[in-house]
Design an enzyme around this catalytic site. Sequence first.
Site, PDB file in Angstrom:
ATOM      1  N   SER A 126       0.875  -1.181   0.000  1.00  0.00           N
ATOM      2  CA  SER A 126       0.000   0.000   0.000  1.00  0.00           C
ATOM      3  C   SER A 126       0.906   1.223   0.000  1.00  0.00           C
ATOM      4  O   SER A 126       2.056   1.144   0.434  1.00  0.00           O
ATOM      5  CB  SER A 126      -0.839  -0.005   1.277  1.00  0.00           C
ATOM      6  OG  SER A 126      -1.445   1.245   1.483  1.00  0.00           O
ATOM      7  N   TYR A 139      -1.546  -0.899  10.794  1.00  0.00           N
ATOM      8  CA  TYR A 139      -1.570  -1.198   9.351  1.00  0.00           C
ATOM      9  C   TYR A 139      -0.281  -0.711   8.692  1.00  0.00           C
ATOM     10  O   TYR A 139       0.361  -1.428   7.917  1.00  0.00           O
ATOM     11  CB  TYR A 139      -2.793  -0.518   8.727  1.00  0.00           C
ATOM     12  CG  TYR A 139      -2.957  -0.733   7.242  1.00  0.00           C
ATOM     13  CD1 TYR A 139      -3.357  -1.965   6.733  1.00  0.00           C
ATOM     14  CD2 TYR A 139      -2.722   0.298   6.330  1.00  0.00           C
ATOM     15  CE1 TYR A 139      -3.526  -2.164   5.369  1.00  0.00           C
ATOM     16  CE2 TYR A 139      -2.888   0.114   4.962  1.00  0.00           C
ATOM     17  CZ  TYR A 139      -3.292  -1.120   4.487  1.00  0.00           C
ATOM     18  OH  TYR A 139      -3.458  -1.311   3.126  1.00  0.00           O
TER      19      TYR A 139
HETATM   20  N1  LIG Z   1      -8.745  -0.766  -0.745  1.00  0.00           N
HETATM   21  C1  LIG Z   1      -7.743   0.040  -0.533  1.00  0.00           C
HETATM   22  O1  LIG Z   1      -7.895   1.266  -0.434  1.00  0.00           O
HETATM   23  C2  LIG Z   1      -6.347  -0.521  -0.480  1.00  0.00           C
HETATM   24  C3  LIG Z   1      -5.272   0.369  -0.570  1.00  0.00           C
HETATM   25  C4  LIG Z   1      -3.984  -0.131  -0.492  1.00  0.00           C
HETATM   26  C5  LIG Z   1      -3.771  -1.481  -0.350  1.00  0.00           C
HETATM   27  N2  LIG Z   1      -4.832  -2.334  -0.247  1.00  0.00           N
HETATM   28  C6  LIG Z   1      -4.559  -3.753  -0.042  1.00  0.00           C
HETATM   29  O2  LIG Z   1      -5.309  -4.558  -0.959  1.00  0.00           O
HETATM   30  C7  LIG Z   1      -5.434  -5.859  -0.382  1.00  0.00           C
HETATM   31  C8  LIG Z   1      -6.861  -6.353  -0.563  1.00  0.00           C
HETATM   32  O3  LIG Z   1      -7.745  -5.507   0.112  1.00  0.00           O
HETATM   33  P1  LIG Z   1      -9.081  -4.973  -0.574  1.00  0.00           P
HETATM   34  O4  LIG Z   1      -8.937  -3.524  -0.715  1.00  0.00           O
HETATM   35  O5  LIG Z   1      -9.439  -5.790  -1.733  1.00  0.00           O
HETATM   36  O6  LIG Z   1     -10.111  -5.174   0.648  1.00  0.00           O
HETATM   37  P2  LIG Z   1     -11.290  -6.191   0.881  1.00  0.00           P
HETATM   38  O7  LIG Z   1     -12.320  -6.065  -0.185  1.00  0.00           O
HETATM   39  O8  LIG Z   1     -11.697  -5.991   2.308  1.00  0.00           O
HETATM   40  O9  LIG Z   1     -10.613  -7.630   0.715  1.00  0.00           O
HETATM   41  C9  LIG Z   1      -9.820  -8.204   1.697  1.00  0.00           C
HETATM   42  C10 LIG Z   1      -9.754  -9.677   1.380  1.00  0.00           C
HETATM   43  O10 LIG Z   1      -8.859 -10.322   2.291  1.00  0.00           O
HETATM   44  C11 LIG Z   1      -9.533 -11.473   2.769  1.00  0.00           C
HETATM   45  N3  LIG Z   1      -9.000 -11.919   4.041  1.00  0.00           N
HETATM   46  C12 LIG Z   1      -8.959 -11.264   5.235  1.00  0.00           C
HETATM   47  N4  LIG Z   1      -8.382 -12.044   6.158  1.00  0.00           N
HETATM   48  C13 LIG Z   1      -8.077 -13.222   5.533  1.00  0.00           C
HETATM   49  C14 LIG Z   1      -7.472 -14.429   5.960  1.00  0.00           C
HETATM   50  N5  LIG Z   1      -7.087 -14.606   7.231  1.00  0.00           N
HETATM   51  N6  LIG Z   1      -7.292 -15.421   5.046  1.00  0.00           N
HETATM   52  C15 LIG Z   1      -7.687 -15.270   3.759  1.00  0.00           C
HETATM   53  N7  LIG Z   1      -8.282 -14.149   3.310  1.00  0.00           N
HETATM   54  C16 LIG Z   1      -8.467 -13.140   4.194  1.00  0.00           C
HETATM   55  C17 LIG Z   1     -10.992 -11.071   2.864  1.00  0.00           C
HETATM   56  O11 LIG Z   1     -11.793 -12.209   3.006  1.00  0.00           O
HETATM   57  P3  LIG Z   1     -13.239 -12.163   3.721  1.00  0.00           P
HETATM   58  O12 LIG Z   1     -14.217 -11.777   2.640  1.00  0.00           O
HETATM   59  O13 LIG Z   1     -13.428 -13.548   4.227  1.00  0.00           O
HETATM   60  O14 LIG Z   1     -13.185 -11.139   4.814  1.00  0.00           O
HETATM   61  C18 LIG Z   1     -11.117 -10.372   1.517  1.00  0.00           C
HETATM   62  O15 LIG Z   1     -11.241 -11.309   0.474  1.00  0.00           O
HETATM   63  C19 LIG Z   1      -4.984  -5.753   1.073  1.00  0.00           C
HETATM   64  O16 LIG Z   1      -3.671  -6.267   1.180  1.00  0.00           O
HETATM   65  C20 LIG Z   1      -4.958  -4.257   1.327  1.00  0.00           C
HETATM   66  O17 LIG Z   1      -4.047  -3.872   2.317  1.00  0.00           O
HETATM   67  C21 LIG Z   1      -6.114  -1.891  -0.302  1.00  0.00           C
END
Ligand SMILES: NC(=O)c1ccc[n+]([C@@H]2O[C@H](COP(=O)([O-])OP(=O)(O)OC[C@H]3O[C@@H](n4cnc5c(N)ncnc54)[C@H](OP(=O)(O)O)[C@@H]3O)[C@@H](O)[C@H]2O)c1
Length: 270
Positions: A126, A139
Amino acid sequence: MTSSLSSSNRKVAVVTGSSTGNGFETSLLLAKNGFYTYATMRNLDKSTRMKEIAKKDSLPLEVLQLDVTDDKSVTNAIGVISSRHGRIDVLINNAGYDAFGAVRLIKAVIPIMRKQRSGIIVNVSSIGGLVGVPLNSAYTASKFALEGFSESMKYELDGFGIKVILIEPGAVNTNFLETLEAQKAMNPDSPYAELSKKASEGRREAFKQASSPMQVARVILNAIKSEKPNTRYLVGNDAAAIMERKKNSSDFELELWIRDSLEGKGFVRK
Ligand SMILES: NC(=O)c1ccc[n+]([C@@H]2O[C@H](COP(=O)([O-])OP(=O)(O)OC[C@H]3O[C@@H](n4cnc5c(N)ncnc54)[C@H](OP(=O)(O)O)[C@@H]3O)[C@@H](O)[C@H]2O)c1
């Protein structure tokens, strides 16, 4: 699974956290681009839509249970994939918001990649892994750790033909913001209540310009298809603006800009 979908000449990719957001889009995009993709998720009850799309579009994609916090679940999933294909070409560490899941997956996959003397590990970090923002210390610490881990590991793995890539999204329109806000629901008597309110407003403003998860997926696809990938790929104008600031500012100036950006303006190029 039909024989064309399971053909042995496809590259095998594993994506963690595929139930929603960046992982969901990345899994589908990789499969649409010919990777035999394991869309893994901790809760298979959330797999219905992914399975429907894969079936409708005849994609080379399978859903597999994998909880990145659970050693047994990781060992089982990687064991199944390795015994079916004898190889893993790409690992996308996307799940969750902390670095330990990624470390667990990397430890499981590296012996396979080392043996085949090739592989790509993509760690979804991120912009918060490069610049600290207020009230996000756990985080931020975790993503900074993932950055250092990835940078150091590159030197160890290079000689085995294994590449390590970091993805640095700014705000992305997924469940992330709501999850974060729910975690940060602040007691009004907290000494940080006022700063927390301001940070939350700033975040909401920044997310109005959020990238889509498809943009993240496209950046990941381009990175893994590249002959000589960069170490880092930014995603979004906000991420680019923040890095530009960081490069051209002293720590003090950067801090002032971040404080200013939280005053309801978001991270914009000025
Ligand atoms: N969205 C942003 O603004 C942003 C910005 C920078 C970086 N990121 C990064 O992008 C990545 C994905 O996040 P996202 O934005 O797509 O958010 P998201 O929609 O909340 O997705 C998070 C995913 O991680 C899964 N997860 C959580 N704990 C887990 C575990 N113990 N084992 C397996 N899966 C697990 C969740 O599964 P469940 O559905 O079961 O909860 C969900 O599929 C993360 O690494 C985050 O830090 C996001």
